[in-house]
Design an enzyme around this catalytic site. Structure first.
Site, mmCIF file in Angstrom:
data_model
loop_
_atom_site.group_PDB
_atom_site.id
_atom_site.type_symbol
_atom_site.label_atom_id
_atom_site.label_comp_id
_atom_site.label_asym_id
_atom_site.label_seq_id
_atom_site.Cartn_x
_atom_site.Cartn_y
_atom_site.Cartn_z
ATOM 1 C CB CYS A 12 48.419 50.008 44.688
ATOM 2 S SG CYS A 12 50.088 49.549 44.163
ATOM 3 C CG HIS A 32 48.254 47.719 39.920
ATOM 4 N ND1 HIS A 32 49.120 48.305 39.031
ATOM 5 C CD2 HIS A 32 48.801 47.887 41.163
ATOM 6 C CE1 HIS A 32 50.141 48.815 39.706
ATOM 7 N NE2 HIS A 32 49.969 48.570 40.997
#
Length: 359
Positions: free
Chosen positions: A157, A250
């Site tokens: 990710c 993120h």
């Protein structure tokens, strides 16, 4: 259009829960199996996740009364599914063994795990970037001795917030990249309730993330030559990964040098125009605009932008020239949607649309 039968392995974990919600009323897929560890064998799904549900929407009705099976019961589960989403938290060697066991039983495996990412014949997909890597599947089938089964993996990710930018700017030949990622706690499968020490805190270490963040983009950006995947030789990437007190999202601060330095206008045009096969095929979970560029100085922001296009878009801003590198920018991606379950589901939708599922 006949739906494919799918199972979710690791259905009680955070990523598994995401799969459960994303697959509700899906036009391509019908969930026929939910599986977890042996301690939950025979338990109703709703009972198994009681007080452990981590998603900000209720448990779908279809899943509540499903009885959990055991992930390792490959023989029985393979008879009930055409495809499985693998989101288990287990030893890597064990994951390799049972994912290959499913594939050998002619089940397609779409994995969220890192265990099989570096097999030369296993595609590591960001579907907008490297759908052509599906050409590796025939070689993988030969290795496994399967007729229909194979494994496709989703990359880590942490790379989703900057690798699409590098792909969109490929014509300018990125050669050096310095990245710092600021990663949400859900990336560790945690919430503030289960990880109170993260409140008002920053932890400057995430085990294994920096190596993945530096190497995995090179496989994603690689090319197929004579039936084999050749990792991209450039850009050279160095990365630091930091855990921050954010639930989802993120963020990456990125510095990049190019062999052919573009103008800022060329960069922004390339980002806005970049799309891939998911957009062309209008897949159910494909964002209409893959990369969103924000002109505002204070964007992208997690609170404002992480759910853009259902959490499946990449958000970019603050593109500007740098005193040491050619350019620097900020990227943002939703780590449990685009970066985990959503990215896996989009890969499965691509496989379905391209006829890789025999249903």
């Amino acid at each position: 259009m006949k739906k494919a039968r799918v199972g979710i392995l690791g259905a009680t974990g955070m990523v598994g829960q995401r799969f459960v919600t994303l697959l509700e009323n899906h036009p391509y897929f019908e969930v026929t199996v939910l599986a977890a560890s042996s301690r939950n064998e025979g338990v109703r799904y709703e009972d198994a996740v009681e007080n452990r549900w981590k998603i900000d929407q209720p448990i779908p009705e279809y899943a509540k009364n499903m009885i959990l099976k055991v992930v390792q019961d490959v023989e029985a589960i393979s008879k009930e599914v055409d495809l499985v989403f693998s989101a288990v938290d287990m030893d890597k060697a064990e994951i390799v063994e049972f994912e290959e066991a499913y594939a050998k039983k002619d089940v397609v495996v779409v994995s969220n795990n890192s265990a099989n990412r570096w097999k030369e014949d296993v595609p590591m997909l960001i579907p907008e970037i490297n759908a052509d890597h599906l050409a590796l599947i025939d070689a993988q089938k030969k290795r496994l001795g399967s007729k229909k089964g194979f494994i496709v993996v989703k990359p880590n990710c942490s790379i989703q917030s900057y690798t699409p930018v590098l792909a969109a700017l490929k014509e300018f030949k990125p050669k050096k990249v310095v990245v710092t990622t600021y990663q949400a706690i859900s990336g560790a499968g945690r919430t503030f309730a289960t990880w109170p020490e993260m409140v008002e805190n920053v932890i400057p270490y995430i085990g294994g993330e920096e190596e993945k963040s530096e190497k995995e983009p090179l496989k994603v950006l690689g090319t197929i030559q004579e039936g084999k995947l050749i990792n991209a030789p450039k850009p050279q990437i160095t990365c630091q990964c930091v855990r921050v007190p954010v639930v989802n999202g993120h963020t990456a601060a990125v510095f990049v040098d190019f062999e052919i330095k573009p103008t800022k206008e060329q960069i922004i045009t390339a980002l806005k125009n970049y799309k891939g096969l998911p957009q062309e095929l209008n897949l159910p979970h494909a964002p209409k605009q893959f990369i969103h560029y924000f002109e505002e100085d204070n964007r992208p922001q997690v609170k404002l932008d992480v759910d853009t296009d259902g959490g499946m878009a990449i958000c970019v801003g603050r593109m500007r020239e740098d005193s040491m590198f050619d350019y620097k920018f900020i990227g943002l991606s939703h780590n449990t949607l685009r970066g985990a379950a959503g990215g896996g589901l989009l890969s499965a939708e691509l496989l379905y649309a391209k006829g890789y599922l025999d249903v």
